[in-house]
Design a protein around this motif. Structure first.
Motif, PDB file in Angstrom:
ATOM      1  N   ILE A 159       0.837  -1.210   0.000  1.00 37.98           N
ATOM      2  CA  ILE A 159       0.000   0.000   0.000  1.00 37.98           C
ATOM      3  C   ILE A 159       0.864   1.249   0.000  1.00 37.98           C
ATOM      4  O   ILE A 159       0.538   2.257  -0.636  1.00 37.98           O
ATOM      5  N   MET A 160       2.010   1.154   0.692  1.00 39.84           N
ATOM      6  CA  MET A 160       2.884   2.328   0.686  1.00 39.84           C
ATOM      7  C   MET A 160       3.401   2.609  -0.718  1.00 39.84           C
ATOM      8  O   MET A 160       3.539   3.772  -1.113  1.00 39.84           O
ATOM      9  N   GLU A 161       3.651   1.544  -1.457  1.00 41.99           N
ATOM     10  CA  GLU A 161       4.123   1.750  -2.828  1.00 41.99           C
ATOM     11  C   GLU A 161       3.075   2.548  -3.629  1.00 41.99           C
ATOM     12  O   GLU A 161       3.409   3.466  -4.372  1.00 41.99           O
ATOM     13  N   GLU A 162       1.780   2.195  -3.413  1.00 42.48           N
ATOM     14  CA  GLU A 162       0.720   2.912  -4.136  1.00 42.48           C
ATOM     15  C   GLU A 162       0.647   4.374  -3.674  1.00 42.48           C
ATOM     16  O   GLU A 162       0.537   5.295  -4.480  1.00 42.48           O
ATOM     17  N   PHE A 163       0.727   4.566  -2.340  1.00 42.68           N
ATOM     18  CA  PHE A 163       0.696   5.941  -1.809  1.00 42.68           C
ATOM     19  C   PHE A 163       1.842   6.766  -2.382  1.00 42.68           C
ATOM     20  O   PHE A 163       1.681   7.914  -2.774  1.00 42.68           O
ATOM     21  N   TRP A 164       3.021   6.139  -2.364  1.00 46.49           N
ATOM     22  CA  TRP A 164       4.210   6.897  -2.804  1.00 46.49           C
ATOM     23  C   TRP A 164       4.120   7.252  -4.291  1.00 46.49           C
ATOM     24  O   TRP A 164       4.582   8.305  -4.715  1.00 46.49           O
ATOM     25  N   GLN A 165       3.500   6.339  -5.046  1.00 47.95           N
ATOM     26  CA  GLN A 165       3.344   6.661  -6.484  1.00 47.95           C
ATOM     27  C   GLN A 165       2.459   7.898  -6.648  1.00 47.95           C
ATOM     28  O   GLN A 165       2.716   8.767  -7.478  1.00 47.95           O
ATOM     29  N   GLN A 166       1.415   7.967  -5.829  1.00 54.18           N
ATOM     30  CA  GLN A 166       0.551   9.154  -5.879  1.00 54.18           C
ATOM     31  C   GLN A 166       1.345  10.396  -5.457  1.00 54.18           C
ATOM     32  O   GLN A 166       1.264  11.454  -6.084  1.00 54.18           O
ATOM     33  N   GLY A 167       2.136  10.199  -4.357  1.00 59.14           N
ATOM     34  CA  GLY A 167       2.978  11.313  -3.859  1.00 59.14           C
ATOM     35  C   GLY A 167       3.931  11.798  -4.942  1.00 59.14           C
ATOM     36  O   GLY A 167       4.111  13.009  -5.135  1.00 59.14           O
ATOM     37  N   ASP A 168       4.524  10.839  -5.662  1.00 63.12           N
ATOM     38  CA  ASP A 168       5.473  11.208  -6.727  1.00 63.12           C
ATOM     39  C   ASP A 168       4.768  12.079  -7.781  1.00 63.12           C
ATOM     40  O   ASP A 168       5.304  13.080  -8.250  1.00 63.12           O
ATOM     41  N   GLN A 169       3.543  11.655  -8.123  1.00 69.33           N
ATOM     42  CA  GLN A 169       2.791  12.425  -9.144  1.00 69.33           C
ATOM     43  C   GLN A 169       2.450  13.817  -8.627  1.00 69.33           C
ATOM     44  O   GLN A 169       2.499  14.784  -9.377  1.00 69.33           O
ATOM     45  N   GLU A 170       2.081  13.889  -7.359  1.00 74.41           N
ATOM     46  CA  GLU A 170       1.735  15.192  -6.780  1.00 74.41           C
ATOM     47  C   GLU A 170       2.942  16.124  -6.795  1.00 74.41           C
ATOM     48  O   GLU A 170       2.812  17.317  -7.075  1.00 74.41           O
ATOM     49  N   LYS A 171       4.093  15.544  -6.492  1.00 74.02           N
ATOM     50  CA  LYS A 171       5.329  16.365  -6.504  1.00 74.02           C
ATOM     51  C   LYS A 171       5.506  16.998  -7.880  1.00 74.02           C
ATOM     52  O   LYS A 171       5.836  18.175  -8.010  1.00 74.02           O
ATOM     53  N   LYS A 191       3.096  17.328 -10.296  1.00 72.88           N
ATOM     54  CA  LYS A 191       1.967  18.158 -10.744  1.00 72.88           C
ATOM     55  C   LYS A 191       1.766  19.413  -9.928  1.00 72.88           C
ATOM     56  O   LYS A 191       1.481  20.482 -10.475  1.00 72.88           O
ATOM     57  N   ILE A 192       1.819  19.270  -8.593  1.00 67.96           N
ATOM     58  CA  ILE A 192       1.520  20.463  -7.789  1.00 67.96           C
ATOM     59  C   ILE A 192       2.718  20.940  -6.964  1.00 67.96           C
ATOM     60  O   ILE A 192       2.618  21.908  -6.219  1.00 67.96           O
ATOM     61  N   GLY A 193       3.796  20.233  -7.073  1.00 64.25           N
ATOM     62  CA  GLY A 193       5.026  20.696  -6.429  1.00 64.25           C
ATOM     63  C   GLY A 193       5.217  20.232  -5.006  1.00 64.25           C
ATOM     64  O   GLY A 193       6.267  20.468  -4.404  1.00 64.25           O
ATOM     65  N   TYR A 194       4.248  19.616  -4.445  1.00 69.37           N
ATOM     66  CA  TYR A 194       4.406  19.083  -3.085  1.00 69.37           C
ATOM     67  C   TYR A 194       3.431  17.915  -2.892  1.00 69.37           C
ATOM     68  O   TYR A 194       2.522  17.707  -3.692  1.00 69.37           O
ATOM     69  N   VAL A 195       3.650  17.162  -1.795  1.00 63.66           N
ATOM     70  CA  VAL A 195       2.794  16.008  -1.513  1.00 63.66           C
ATOM     71  C   VAL A 195       1.755  16.437  -0.489  1.00 63.66           C
ATOM     72  O   VAL A 195       2.086  16.987   0.557  1.00 63.66           O
ATOM     73  N   GLN A 196       0.482  16.216  -0.854  1.00 62.01           N
ATOM     74  CA  GLN A 196      -0.596  16.699   0.023  1.00 62.01           C
ATOM     75  C   GLN A 196      -0.552  16.053   1.395  1.00 62.01           C
ATOM     76  O   GLN A 196      -0.817  16.687   2.396  1.00 62.01           O
ATOM     77  N   ASN A 197      -0.258  14.748   1.425  1.00 61.94           N
ATOM     78  CA  ASN A 197      -0.279  14.018   2.680  1.00 61.94           C
ATOM     79  C   ASN A 197       1.110  13.430   2.931  1.00 61.94           C
ATOM     80  O   ASN A 197       1.601  12.664   2.107  1.00 61.94           O
ATOM     81  N   PRO A 198       1.728  13.794   4.043  1.00 61.20           N
ATOM     82  CA  PRO A 198       3.120  13.348   4.282  1.00 61.20           C
ATOM     83  C   PRO A 198       3.301  11.839   4.183  1.00 61.20           C
ATOM     84  O   PRO A 198       4.363  11.370   3.770  1.00 61.20           O
ATOM     85  N   ILE A 199       2.216  11.092   4.501  1.00 63.66           N
ATOM     86  CA  ILE A 199       2.367   9.630   4.457  1.00 63.66           C
ATOM     87  C   ILE A 199       2.645   9.142   3.037  1.00 63.66           C
ATOM     88  O   ILE A 199       3.178   8.050   2.829  1.00 63.66           O
ATOM     89  N   MET A 200       2.318   9.976   2.062  1.00 61.88           N
ATOM     90  CA  MET A 200       2.510   9.582   0.668  1.00 61.88           C
ATOM     91  C   MET A 200       3.862  10.052   0.121  1.00 61.88           C
ATOM     92  O   MET A 200       4.124   9.896  -1.068  1.00 61.88           O
ATOM     93  N   ASP A 201       4.646  10.611   0.980  1.00 59.83           N
ATOM     94  CA  ASP A 201       5.958  11.099   0.554  1.00 59.83           C
ATOM     95  C   ASP A 201       6.997  10.030   0.862  1.00 59.83           C
ATOM     96  O   ASP A 201       7.256   9.714   2.033  1.00 59.83           O
ATOM     97  N   ARG A 202       7.571   9.439  -0.177  1.00 60.76           N
ATOM     98  CA  ARG A 202       8.507   8.332   0.056  1.00 60.76           C
ATOM     99  C   ARG A 202       9.760   8.794   0.809  1.00 60.76           C
ATOM    100  O   ARG A 202      10.469   7.973   1.393  1.00 60.76           O
ATOM    101  N   ASP A 203       9.992  10.095   0.822  1.00 63.37           N
ATOM    102  CA  ASP A 203      11.144  10.599   1.576  1.00 63.37           C
ATOM    103  C   ASP A 203      10.877  10.597   3.079  1.00 63.37           C
ATOM    104  O   ASP A 203      11.781  10.858   3.875  1.00 63.37           O
TER     105      ASP A 203
END
Ligand SMILES: Nc1nc2c(ncn2[C@@H]2O[C@@H]3COP(=O)(O)O[C@H]3[C@H]2O)c(=O)[nH]1
Length: 916
Positions: free
Chosen positions: A740-752, A754-766
């Motif tokens: 599930i983290m892999e899926e979250f992080w993929q969303q986070g990567d896209q947000e980075k 598209k919008i320059g940041y990750v909306q939810n820290p849990i989705m930030d693979r960093d």
């Protein structure tokens, strides 16, 4: 029997004593040179007899020499009944009216010596007479009629005015379009009109021209000598001497006409009071006319509105195609302006041409699409209108150079009058509507005006028809796309046959264990496991009496395989996840047997299997933020609505309706339950559902008899099953979290990106280090409250609580370890900082600029992906149970663990192979 007149001749009656003649003013009539007076000057006549009476009496006397006038007079005085009878039997009513008028006039002459009060009394009675007269009633009728001809009304008005001031004659002059005065009506045949037209409105010509020019009424008693109007009356009259001329004015002070009243030689001249009466009367008449006009124009507008409403209803209510709209427009347009033919040309902007697919041939049956007529936009009247936007109203087409005779030559039809109007849509000319040959005369200004309004509706109707054509086209395109897609998204025959050949096991050991790993089953075998479980659930539903098997294996295979096909290849929300959730629900249903009805069991299971259909691996918040079309359709529970709709779509495919043996009531019920269950998997709804259920359970009020309670348990069971990975043994848990983290992080990567940041820290693979703490929050805030209330109502589900508590313990340990390491790190950093500060005390570090807004957000235990979802959704969320009043489960003393999440990456259901 002899007549009374004859009898009368035999009686000599003495003259009336004491009746003296009363001398009044006398004038000589230049026309007849006859003496006329207000009263008799003949001593032998009774008072109030004019010399005209004398004259006629003398004639009568001449025929009967025995009979003396005074004898007759005396007789009549003595026998008033005789006079009454005689008059009523032998005198024509016209004659009586003449007498009456004459008598009025005589009184009018007498008025010269009367007081003003008497005069007005007298005029008032004239006015009253006039109002009560037939003429006035005609006038009222005329003004009521909205087709009133203004000239007719003014003619009657002039007659009324003449009557009210006892004029000998009157004339009505009206102003024509060229601002010239013309004689509209005259009262006397003796008059000679030099010409119908009096000419320009100017002073020093005729009386009406002068009045029309000054717009002031005039009273003159020396008509021929007045330098203001040396020509005298507008119409030559050899007798008029005294005249009143009153202007007829419109509300905007425009001159409409002049009423001329005159008295002949021998009559008493008009007085100023009479001028006032005539003026007053005509002023009121003007006002009245204006209101009549207003009323008429309102009625006309109302008629037009009614007409346009009928057009709109007819056109918009049933827009079938562009052609039908055009035909309707043409028919209505013809009716509106009473034209013989109508045509509508559309503009082809690409080729700068006008074209018509429908042409009015005058025959109804041919009023259908024919061979298209096309011509350049600069040709003919239509071309001129289309390119200039000008409205053309042509009385005779053949005298107009713009007219194109070709069409007449081809059709043999003779065009005479044309009314042509552009049709606009959003400021652009999209067509031209042309009316040909007004049935009666030529097209009027009024036709132009109403047609102009009509043209606006035409524009709208054509625009709608065009849109409608477009919609119909895209609907057809959409159908083709759906056909193609449904072919490819359904299981094919080969897949079906492969699955059909695999026997459904009669028993699967351990399948009801809460620790069971559905992920361990090969993806290709999962459909058979589904069939196994489905058959079991359907059996619960079979009619015991009829022993009817409602389980249709073929449909079930196709349905299961198509569902599998409609899960996407995403790391977590894929077919394996759907299968695991369905399995978890099967465990709940089977272990807590007979609590749910057979229909509910079926709904719960199918809802689990379908609950994430076509999931794109993105949260609802992401769908909304990225303005996906799905979010435009469903603003809340975006994906869940889509999952349910997709379920229904699959059920509707041929050979896929696994509920076909249910009654229609059952079918309705199961679809409603499935919808409820799938929507309940939106964590935004979980909070309120669960808190209501907890409340009921805590108060000991829960009842399986209550439909509302059952629905709440079903909703909570869905979340419990959806989060089944959280109570599975630790080794499975970490692997699933990895996925599930892999899926979250993929969303986070896209947000980075598209919008320059990750909306939810849990989705930030960093921020992987924050994972244990976040898992603690997720378990404490969502999973455990869900499982606990489940266990309260269905004690058989207690293993869920136990499994989750065990996992919480492990995550806590990791979180603590992480915290200790972080603390240590901070201490070291602090030490380094101290050393630096000691070395260089003066230099101050500038504050570190945060990269994006989320950097400033403090990561708390409730910051789960779902909490972000419901923060965006405006659905109510209850996070109160996260507060300290709820004791945390006992985690025991053993808090040591060496598990490091990233290092334990044994992706169980990842990537391509797992999604199928
Ligand atoms: N933080 C966290 N969230 C999870 C975990 N498992 C599931 N979820 C979330 O819980 C949600 C339940 O509904 P969804 O399946 O739509 O999406 C799921 C995830 O967003 C987990 O292990 N950790």
């Amino acid at each position: 029997m002899s007549s009374p007149v004859r009898q009368m001749t035999h009686r000599r009656l003495p003259p009336l004593p004491g009746v003296a003649p009363h001398r009044r003013q006398m004038q000589r009539s230049p026309a007849s040179d006859m003496v006329i007076t207000g009263v008799t000057c003949n001593p032998g006549l009774a008072p109030h007899h004019s010399t005209r009476s004398v004259h006629s009496s003398s004639t009568m006397y001449a025929r009967s020499p025995d009979l003396q006038p005074d004898t007759v007079t005396q007789f009549l005085f003595d026998n008033p009944d005789f006079l009454d009878t005689f008059v009523s039997q032998h005198v024509h009513e016209d004659r009586i009216r003449q007498w009456s008028q004459r008598k009025h006039r005589v009184q009018g002459h007498n008025a010269v010596t009367l007081t003003n009060g008497d005069l007005f009394k007298d005029q008032r009675s004239n006015w009253k007479n006039c109002v009560q007269s037939k003429k006035w009633r005609i006038l009222q009728d005329l003004t009521k009629d909205n087709t009133t001809n203004k000239a007719r009304v003014f003619t009657e008005l002039a007659a009324c005015a003449a009557e009210s001031v006892n004029a000998d004659g009157h004339n009505l002059y009206l102003v024509d379009d060229q601002n010239q005065l013309f004689l509209a009506s005259k009262s006397s045949k003796n008059q000679r009109a030099p010409s119908a037209c009096l000419g320009r409105i100017e002073p020093r010509t005729s009386l009406p021209a002068y009045v029309a020019f000054t717009k002031e009424s005039v009273l003159t008693n020396s008509l021929l000598g007045d330098p203001r109007f040396p020509l005298g009356l507008g119409v030559e009259s050899d007798r008029g001497v005294s005249a009143i001329a009153v202007p007829l004015l419109h509300g905007n002070n425009a001159i409409l006409g002049v009423v001329e009243l005159y008295r002949n030689y021998g009559s008493v001249p008009f007085s100023p009071e009479e001028e006032e009466v005539a003026d007053m009367m005509l002023v009121w008449a003007d006002i009245c006319m204006e209101y009549v006009e207003m009323y008429n124009s309102m009625m006309k507008q109302r008629k037009l509105n009614d007409f346009l409403l009928a057009v709109t209803k007819s056109i918009f209510q049933d827009i079938v195609s562009m052609d039908t709209v055009i035909m309707k427009i043409m028919n209505y347009a013809k009716k509106l302006v009473i034209a013989d033919r109508a045509s509508l040309f559309l503009v082809d902007t690409k080729s700068s041409e006008l074209y018509a697919r429908i042409f009015d041939t005058g025959r109804v049956e041919e009023h259908i699409p024919q061979k298209e007529i096309r011509f350049p936009m600069d040709r003919g009247v239509a071309g001129h209108v289309a390119s200039s936007g000008e409205v053309l109203n042509i009385a005779d087409a053949y005298t107009d150079s713009r007219f194109n005779r070709d069409v007449d030559l081809q059709t043999g039809y003779r065009t005479k009058s044309i009314l042509c109007m552009p049709i606009y849509n959003r400021g652009n000319i999209i067509g031209v509507v042309q009316m040909v040959n007004k049935i009666d005369g030529v097209f009027t200004k009024a036709d132009e005006e109403s047609f102009e309004t009509f043209a606006i509706y035409c524009g709208l109707a054509l625009h709608h028809a065009k849109l409608y054509d477009k919609i119909r086209r895209s609907e057809q395109k959409y159908r083709v796309a759906v056909e193609v897609l449904s072919y490819h998204s359904q299981c094919n025959d080969e897949e079906y046959l492969v699955t059909k050949q695999v026997p459904i096991p009669s028993d699967i050991p351990d399948i009801l264990d809460y620790d069971y790993s559905p992920w361990a089953i090969d993806n290709d075998h999962k459909p058979v496991y589904v069939l196994y479980m489905m058959r079991d659930i359907f059996k619960m539903h079979s009619h015991k009496n009829k022993n009817e098997e409602r389980f249709d294996l073929d449909d079930m295979i196709r349905f299961t395989l198509t569902v599998r096909k409609n899960y996407r290849n995403v790391p977590y929300h894929n077919w394996a996840h759907a299968f695991s959730v369905a399995h978890a629900m099967f465990t709940v249903i089977k272990t807590s047997q007979h609590r749910f009805t057979p229909i509910e069991c079926l709904a719960l299971y199918v809802a689990c299997l379908c609950h994430d259909l076509d999931h794109r691996g993105k949260t609802n918040a992401f769908m909304v933020k990225s303005a996906s079309p799905l979010a435009a359709i469903y603003s809340t529970s975006t994906m869940e609505h889509h999952h349910f709709n997709h379920t229904v779509t699959i059920l509707q495919n041929e050979g896929h309706n696994i509920f076909k043996h249910l009654t229609s009531a059952e079918y309705k019920q199961i679809l409603s339950d499935i919808r409820h269950c799938i929507l309940a998997t939106d964590l935004a709804l979980f909070f309120s559902n669960r808190s209501r259920l907890q409340d009921i359970a805590d108060k000991g009020e829960f009842s399986w008899e209550s439909a509302e309670h059952r629905r709440l348990v079903m909703a909570n069971s869905m979340t419990a099953a959806d989060l089944c990975s959280m109570y599975k043994p630790w080794n499975l848990q970490v692997q699933l979290v990895d996925v599930i983290m892999e899926e979250f992080w993929q969303q986070g990567d896209q947000e980075k990106v598209k919008i320059g940041y990750v909306q939810n820290p849990i989705m930030d693979r960093d921020k992987v280090n924050e994972l244990p703490e976040s898992q603690v929050g997720f378990l404490v805030g969502i999973c455990l409250p869900c499982y606990e209330v489940m266990a309260q109502i269905l004690p058989e589900t207690k293993p869920m609580v136990n499994g989750a508590v065990a996992n919480l313990k492990k995550w806590r340990e990791l979180a603590d370890k992480e915290a200790r390491e972080k603390e240590k790190e901070n201490e070291e950093k602090e030490k380094e900082k101290q050393t630096d500060e000691n070395q260089d005390e003066v230099i101050e570090e500038p504050p570190v600029k945060t990269e994006n807004p989320s950097d400033d957000v403090k990561v708390t235990s409730e910051m789960t992906p779902s909490s972000v979802d419901y923060a965006i959704d405006d659905s109510a969320s209850d996070t109160s149970f996260l507060a300290a009043d709820k004791p945390l489960p006992d985690l025991g003393s053993d808090r040591t663990s060496n598990i490091s999440v990233p290092s334990e990456k044994t992706v169980l259901s990842s990537k391509s192979d797992e999604s199928r």
